[in-house]
Write a protein that holds these residues in place. Structure first.
Motif, PDB file in Angstrom:
ATOM      1  N   GLU A   1     -39.530  93.683 -34.275  1.00  0.00           N
ATOM      2  CA  GLU A   1     -38.278  92.916 -34.332  1.00  0.00           C
ATOM      3  C   GLU A   1     -38.228  91.874 -33.214  1.00  0.00           C
ATOM      4  O   GLU A   1     -37.819  90.729 -33.440  1.00  0.00           O
ATOM      5  N   LYS A   3     -40.531  89.085 -34.188  1.00  0.00           N
ATOM      6  CA  LYS A   3     -39.945  88.301 -35.277  1.00  0.00           C
ATOM      7  C   LYS A   3     -38.834  87.380 -34.777  1.00  0.00           C
ATOM      8  O   LYS A   3     -38.673  86.248 -35.256  1.00  0.00           O
ATOM      9  N   ASP A   4     -38.080  87.845 -33.779  1.00  0.00           N
ATOM     10  CA  ASP A   4     -36.938  87.069 -33.285  1.00  0.00           C
ATOM     11  C   ASP A   4     -37.326  86.017 -32.248  1.00  0.00           C
ATOM     12  O   ASP A   4     -36.489  85.197 -31.853  1.00  0.00           O
ATOM     13  N   THR A   5     -38.571  86.042 -31.765  1.00  0.00           N
ATOM     14  CA  THR A   5     -38.982  85.114 -30.707  1.00  0.00           C
ATOM     15  C   THR A   5     -39.033  83.687 -31.239  1.00  0.00           C
ATOM     16  O   THR A   5     -39.691  83.398 -32.237  1.00  0.00           O
ATOM     17  N   LYS A   6     -38.342  82.783 -30.526  1.00  0.00           N
ATOM     18  CA  LYS A   6     -38.232  81.393 -30.979  1.00  0.00           C
ATOM     19  C   LYS A   6     -38.920  80.401 -30.043  1.00  0.00           C
ATOM     20  O   LYS A   6     -39.134  79.247 -30.415  1.00  0.00           O
ATOM     21  N   PRO A  54     -34.900  84.164 -26.474  1.00  0.00           N
ATOM     22  CA  PRO A  54     -35.973  84.760 -27.301  1.00  0.00           C
ATOM     23  C   PRO A  54     -37.308  84.065 -27.042  1.00  0.00           C
ATOM     24  O   PRO A  54     -37.745  83.205 -27.797  1.00  0.00           O
ATOM     25  N   ASN A  67     -42.385  82.956 -36.011  1.00  0.00           N
ATOM     26  CA  ASN A  67     -41.097  82.254 -36.116  1.00  0.00           C
ATOM     27  C   ASN A  67     -40.795  81.390 -34.888  1.00  0.00           C
ATOM     28  O   ASN A  67     -39.640  81.101 -34.595  1.00  0.00           O
ATOM     29  N   PRO A 111     -27.787  87.345 -30.973  1.00  0.00           N
ATOM     30  CA  PRO A 111     -28.805  86.683 -30.152  1.00  0.00           C
ATOM     31  C   PRO A 111     -28.655  85.168 -30.227  1.00  0.00           C
ATOM     32  O   PRO A 111     -27.908  84.660 -31.052  1.00  0.00           O
ATOM     33  N   LYS A 171     -29.181  81.492 -31.278  1.00  0.00           N
ATOM     34  CA  LYS A 171     -29.464  80.986 -32.627  1.00  0.00           C
ATOM     35  C   LYS A 171     -30.126  79.620 -32.558  1.00  0.00           C
ATOM     36  O   LYS A 171     -29.666  78.739 -31.830  1.00  0.00           O
TER      37      LYS A 171
END
Length: 573
Positions: free
Chosen positions: A6, A9-12, A50, A173, A568, A570
């Protein structure tokens, strides 16, 4: 703490830096750039950005510094074990160097923020089973000066290897690859290949920060070398994007492949736009990670007075409310700690009663470490019985001029002590631990670089946080700091807009004279006035309300990362 699917996946944001000061026991940094990277990552963790970070894992570090009795710098390779600090990434990636396939693996380190948010840092290494012997040490030394071939290969590993490793680990992502100085610019080539050779798509994914107007900060490589290491894998399009005067310029490559470019102080933004006039270059002023750099005695004051100061640094703008006696006692404790350490590491023992002026940074010649010794007799007469100096810093192993400056400081120290009893000491092996003691234990923080070659500088911010008064040329961050609060220290020279075109910007005679006059007529008299000195110290602390990496990272989140603050964060790009 586990790096979960998770979290991946959430790392931007991917933060790519050649060096990062994660801990003084982890020698993956050489100076200000690495220290800033470490502070950036720490604040990003506190703010729950993130983010994932990429660096190299240097098995020999930068170097351990020693001096002989003449002040000649000697370098020793650092021997350290990262097996206990890091977790091994089991599956290496592969990349091509010349006509050879090389494996690149990584060690995983975690930075944990105040709320428990984790930022993974992958430190790349070529010391991998199956690699040929000559490959094993390619990530051995930070800024490997063995040859230009070694240097470009390290930058290939950082940029190409870094992006490839993240892809292999499932970081699919990422919306922004933040290239921290030009060393990581080859990441754009890997992205170019990943995105079907669509350069516009690459630009939409990249932000770039340039950190210096000094030529050494902008790596250039002959195309004969580029062709040698890439063979036929370097696209003609990238030759066009990175070309400057017939050479590959890593800064130009990064700028041409970025949607957002920034300098690291407002004046640095002006200077950079003059250097690269065809680019839209913003400026985000650097900061420091306050919880990491605050001394324990000062932290106790903050904790009592403002329990939420770590999460809300703006409360430090009220530092004038700090009790004088508490601040005095905290500073005396810090000063005694520094001088106690110094007495165990030097033959010339400093005096706790004297005004202690500190200078600590890389011994690059443009930083003019020897400027205060321009007129030794005048300095000796002014400082006799009143002022002492403590220096620290490293010269690059191949910077003979920087090494010569260290020798000159040793010689000046001998002359001043023999003739006037004025003490000048130079501490060996400047690192994060010594920096903590210096930026909190001296009385005055000196910075006298050539104008306008100081992009930002952050050591003075750390000093101000701990109530130390800055005494600096108006360059980099101090232009902004001194404008915000002229009680926070003293300036050497004028603001940039006050110089006429006919004036010499870096007149050593004039600048040295101003140093002497300020020490004699302002610093010494103010120090003798207990109340006035503490008033200035509190004004210095108030600067930390702005000059911190929490504010800085929030600016990056908005401008460079296109993130909106929520839990988190956005992405809105």
């Amino acid at each position: 703490m586990e790096i979960t699917d998770e979290l991946i996946k959430d790392t931007k944001v991917a933060y790519i830096s050649m060096e990062a000061a994660l801990d003084s026991n982890i020698p993956t940094y050489s100076g200000g750039l690495g220290v800033l990277s470490g502070d950036t990552i720490r604040s990003a963790a506190d703010l729950e950005i993130p983010m994932v970070a990429i660096c190299l894992c240097y098995s020999s570090g930068y170097f351990y510094q020693l001096f002989n009795e003449k002040g000649e710098q000697k370098e020793k390779e650092i021997e350290w074990s990262f097996f206990y600090e890091f977790d091994k990434v089991e599956k290496p990636i592969e990349m091509m160097i010349e006509n050879k396939t090389m494996k690149v693996s990584a060690w995983l380190y975690r930075v944990i923020g105040q709320s428990g948010h984790v930022i993974p840092i992958y430190l790349l290494t070529t010391d991998v089973k199956g690699n040929e012997p000559w490959m094993l040490k390619l990530t051995g030394s930070l800024y490997d000066s063995t040859s230009r071939w070694n240097r470009i290969v390290q930058e290939m590993i950082l940029g190409i290897g870094g992006v490839r490793l993240l892809n292999s680990l499932g970081y699919e992502n990422i919306k922004t690859y933040h290239i921290n100085e030009g060393h990581g610019a080859f990441s754009t080539l890997e992205l170019y290949n990943n995105y079907g050779k669509n350069i516009e798509e690459v630009r939409e994914k990249v932000a770039f920060t340039t950190h210096t107007p000094v030529p050494a900060g902008h790596d250039r490589f002959d195309y004969s070398l580029v062709n040698k290491v890439f063979e036929d894998r370097y696209p003609a399009k990238f030759k066009e994007l990175g070309d400057q005067d017939g050479k590959l310029n890593m800064t130009v490559l990064a700028m041409n492949c970025s949607r957002y470019i920034n300098a690291v102080a407002q004046k640095h933004g002006v200077t950079t736009r003059e250097m690269f006039p065809n680019y839209d270059i913003d400026a985000i002023t650097n900061g420091v990670h306050l919880p990491f750099w605050v001394s324990k005695p000062i932290k106790k004051i903050f904790d009592r007075k403002w329990p939420n100061w770590k999460a809300n640094p703006s409360v430090l703008s009220n530092a004038i409310e700090i009790d004088d006696l508490e601040l005095f006692d905290a500073h005396i404790e810090n000063k005694f700690n520094l001088i106690s350490y110094q007495k165990g590491h030097s033959w010339n023992l400093l005096d706790e009663e004297l005004i202690t002026i500190g200078f600590a940074r890389r011994f690059a010649t443009y930083k003019r470490a020897i400027l205060p010794f321009h007129d030794l007799d005048r300095l000796g007469k002014i400082c006799q019985g009143e002022v002492q100096f403590i220096y620290a810093g490293k010269a690059h192993p191949k910077d003979n001029a920087g090494k010569d400056y260290i020798k000159k400081i040793f010689e000046a120290g001998d002359y001043l002590y023999n003739n006037y009893g004025v003490k000048v000491v130079v501490m060996e092996n400047y690192n994060v631990d010594l920096a903590h003691m210096l930026v909190s234990g001296v009385d005055v923080w000196l910075n006298c670089p050539e104008r306008y070659r100081e992009a930002s500088g952050t050591s003075g911010m750390k000093a101000a946080l701990n109530g130390i008064l800055n005494f600096s040329v108006l360059d980099g961050w101090w232009i902004e700091g001194f404008k915000k609060n002229k009680e926070a220290g003293w300036a050497i020279g004028k603001f940039p807009e006050e110089y006429s075109e006919s004036e010499t910007l870096n007149d050593w005679e004039r600048d040295a004279n101003e140093i002497y006059e300020t020490i004699e007529n302002k610093i010494i008299p103010t120090y003798m006035n207990h109340d006035e000195w503490l008033f200035k110290c509190k004004n210095a602390i108030s600067l930390a309300a702005f000059f911190n990496t929490h504010r800085m990272v929030e600016e990056y989140a908005k401008k460079a990362y296109q993130l909106v603050k929520q839990k988190p964060w956005k992405h809105i790009g």
